[in-house]
Design an enzyme around this catalytic site. Structure first.
Site, short mmCIF file in Angstrom:
data_model
loop_
_atom_site.label_atom_id
_atom_site.label_comp_id
_atom_site.label_asym_id
_atom_site.label_seq_id
_atom_site.Cartn_x
_atom_site.Cartn_y
_atom_site.Cartn_z
N LYS A 106 0.74 -1.28 0.33
CA LYS A 106 0.38 0.10 0.15
C LYS A 106 0.86 1.28 0.11
O LYS A 106 1.55 1.92 0.86
CB LYS A 106 -0.74 0.22 1.51
CG LYS A 106 -2.04 1.27 1.34
CD LYS A 106 -2.48 1.92 2.36
CE LYS A 106 -1.82 2.66 3.18
NZ LYS A 106 -1.87 3.99 2.19
N GLU A 180 9.92 0.93 10.30
CA GLU A 180 10.64 2.10 10.03
C GLU A 180 9.77 2.97 10.81
O GLU A 180 9.57 3.54 9.60
CB GLU A 180 11.68 1.73 8.61
CG GLU A 180 12.85 2.33 8.81
CD GLU A 180 13.18 3.72 8.04
OE1 GLU A 180 12.78 4.60 9.25
OE2 GLU A 180 12.55 4.19 6.85
N CYS A 214 13.22 10.74 7.02
CA CYS A 214 13.32 9.87 8.47
C CYS A 214 14.71 9.97 8.94
O CYS A 214 14.96 10.58 10.20
CB CYS A 214 13.25 9.01 8.51
SG CYS A 214 13.27 7.62 7.43
N GLU A 311 10.19 15.30 15.54
CA GLU A 311 10.51 15.13 14.39
C GLU A 311 9.59 16.66 14.39
O GLU A 311 8.05 15.92 14.03
CB GLU A 311 10.40 14.05 13.84
CG GLU A 311 10.38 13.51 12.76
CD GLU A 311 9.74 12.07 12.23
OE1 GLU A 311 9.73 10.99 12.11
OE2 GLU A 311 10.70 11.74 11.12
P1 ADP Z 1 3.83 9.91 7.02
O1 ADP Z 1 2.44 10.46 6.89
O2 ADP Z 1 4.26 11.02 8.40
O3 ADP Z 1 4.64 8.58 6.23
P2 ADP Z 1 1.78 7.66 8.56
O4 ADP Z 1 2.74 6.41 9.14
O5 ADP Z 1 0.68 8.59 8.29
O6 ADP Z 1 3.25 8.68 7.94
O7 ADP Z 1 1.31 6.82 6.80
C1 ADP Z 1 2.82 6.37 6.44
C2 ADP Z 1 1.86 5.19 5.79
O8 ADP Z 1 0.83 4.38 7.12
C3 ADP Z 1 0.70 5.34 4.62
O9 ADP Z 1 1.01 4.61 3.79
C4 ADP Z 1 -0.15 5.74 5.93
O10 ADP Z 1 -1.43 5.72 4.73
C5 ADP Z 1 -0.39 4.15 5.93
N1 ADP Z 1 -1.53 4.51 7.63
C6 ADP Z 1 -1.68 5.37 8.18
N2 ADP Z 1 -2.98 4.90 9.39
C7 ADP Z 1 -2.98 3.63 9.26
C8 ADP Z 1 -3.42 2.66 9.62
N3 ADP Z 1 -3.75 3.21 11.04
N4 ADP Z 1 -2.52 1.45 9.98
C9 ADP Z 1 -2.08 1.42 8.99
N5 ADP Z 1 -1.26 2.57 8.36
C10 ADP Z 1 -2.00 3.56 7.77
#
Ligand code: ADP
Length: 401
Positions: A106, A180, A214, A311
């Site tokens: 995803k 990560e 990161c 961060e």
């Molecule tokens: P950032 O936007 O700072 O990279 P996120 O952790 O919000 O951090 O996003 C990283 C990925 O995790 C994206 O692909 C996002 O859609 C996905 N994501 C966000 N919330 C969830 C969740 N509750 N469970 C699994 N994946 C998620």
């Protein structure tokens, strides 16, 4: 599928990516906002390098783990962020396939295009249907991947907050997990460093990819005697950084990835001012439309300041000074994170001392943001666990009995 056959597929993917590098680079910059120079010279070639590297491992797994039976895990669920969309897909897909797994990946909701383009490329490589599945969507889609009982492995790169949610959601399920997460990397300059070279490293460390990194060197620790010189040279260098159109090859700093992220960055700039740190921003012109942020630095930052602890994921550098080795080690390790660090000095002994004492998965010496598929990458503390890249990255996709 026999291991040698898998290797050929991964190799073919690498070759096709190399052939289509320019197209991928343009899509990457249009989608996420990073400068085309970075997509062209970094993201796409390094992504291809990961496929080349792991292609070679497919039929040599027994050498990576001598005297241990190795088997694939099954279906790997992979959730990636928006800062290096294709590169993160490559980091995750290449070892998974080399080890014989299938994939549900995803991409982040703001940057799905190069992952979808990669799916097209995989069809061209004649990868059997169903081996790699790209699923677009936001958090709920990610959660569906995490909670699917038929998925045996989750590889996540993203925020520490979501990483913690995933850790809780997978607890007790037996799913293998690698995380990560965030970082707040210290970049440390000793007075004996080649200062001009160090200044270039700091520029790269914090302003590469708009600071959406990161492992960005977002905290700078300068030995007190060279503080004024370093800050003066940094400010001078900031003046020549061009913020603007990601597709212009003269652009140094592209667009902030989303309105939301720009809001977060601006919130932290206000916090920095309110905390009493001294703000400096270059005065370059910004395009009238879109999401932009000037290269920004703060001096007189306290170790406990939020801009030194949290961060920001934007082009904002927090500068402090130090006098002794012990002091800088203590300060560098004093955040919840432990992903990467940089050291600038002419003395090898200082480098060796720091690499053993800094709690960071990667320590760069007299360089920064160097990536190579042979090197493992990953964090300590709230920066996550597990390693991607190198031989270590294989272990994340194998049942090792
Ligand atoms: P950032 O936007 O700072 O990279 P996120 O952790 O919000 O951090 O996003 C990283 C990925 O995790 C994206 O692909 C996002 O859609 C996905 N994501 C966000 N919330 C969830 C969740 N509750 N469970 C699994 N994946 C998620």
């Amino acid at each position: 599928m026999p291991a040698a056959e898998r290797g050929k597929y991964v190799y073919r993917i690498a070759r096709l990516l190399q052939e289509k590098a320019r197209e991928f680079a343009v899509i990457e910059s249009m989608d996420g906002g990073k400068p085309i120079r970075e997509s062209r010279d970094f993201d796409i070639p390094v992504a291809a390098a990961h496929f080349f590297y792991y292609a070679g491992w497919a039929d040599k797994l027994g050498y990576a783990f001598p005297n241990r039976p190795v088997a694939p895990l099954g279906v790997a669920g992979q959730i990636i962020p928006w800062n290096f969309p294709l590169l993160m897909a490559a980091w995750k897909i290449a070892p998974a396939l080399a080890c014989g797994n299938t994939v549900v990946l995803k991409p982040a909701e703001t940057t799905p295009l190069t992952a979808l383009k990669l799916a097209e490329l995989l069809q061209e490589a004649e990868l059997p249907d169903g081996v790699v599945n790209i699923v677009t969507g936001a958090g709920a889609t990610g959660a569906a991947v995490v909670n699917d009982p038929d998925i045996n492995k989750i590889a996540f790169t993203g925020s520490t907050a979501v990483g913690k949610l995933i850790q809780r959601a997978t607890a007790g399920t037996g799913k293998k997990l690698t995380l990560e997460l965030g970082g707040k990397a210290p970049n440390i300059i000793f007075a004996d460093a080649t200062i001009d070279q160090a200044v270039e490293g700091i520029v790269n460390g914090i302003w590469f990819n708009q600071g959406h990194v990161c492992c960005a060197g977002s905290r700078l620790y300068v030995e007190e005697s060279v503080h004024d010189e370093v800050v003066r040279k940094l400010k001078h260098r900031m003046k020549s950084l061009v913020v603007g159109d990601p597709l212009d090859k003269n652009t140094d700093i592209g667009a902030i990835n989303s309105r939301e992220q720009l809001g977060t960055i601006n919130k932290y700039i206000k916090i920095g001012i309110n905390e009493g740190s001294e703000l400096y921003q270059s005065s370059c012109e910004l395009p009238s439309k879109g999401f932009w942020c000037r290269p920004t630095l703060f001096t007189n930052v306290a170790q406990s300041a939020r801009i030194a602890q949290e961060e920001i994921f934007g082009p904002v550098l927090a500068i402090q000074t130090f006098r002794t080795m012990d002091e800088v080690i203590q300060k560098a390790n004093n955040t919840p994170y432990g992903l990467s660090a940089g050291v600038w000095t002419d003395k090898g002994s200082k480098i060796f001392n720091l690499t053993t004492k800094l709690r960071a998965g990667v320590v760069w010496a007299n360089t920064f943001n160097k990536f190579d598929p042979t090197s493992p990458f990953g964090g300590y503390k709230e920066s996550g666990y597990g390693r991607e890249g190198g031989v270590h990255g294989l272990g994340a996709y194998l049942k090792l009995n």
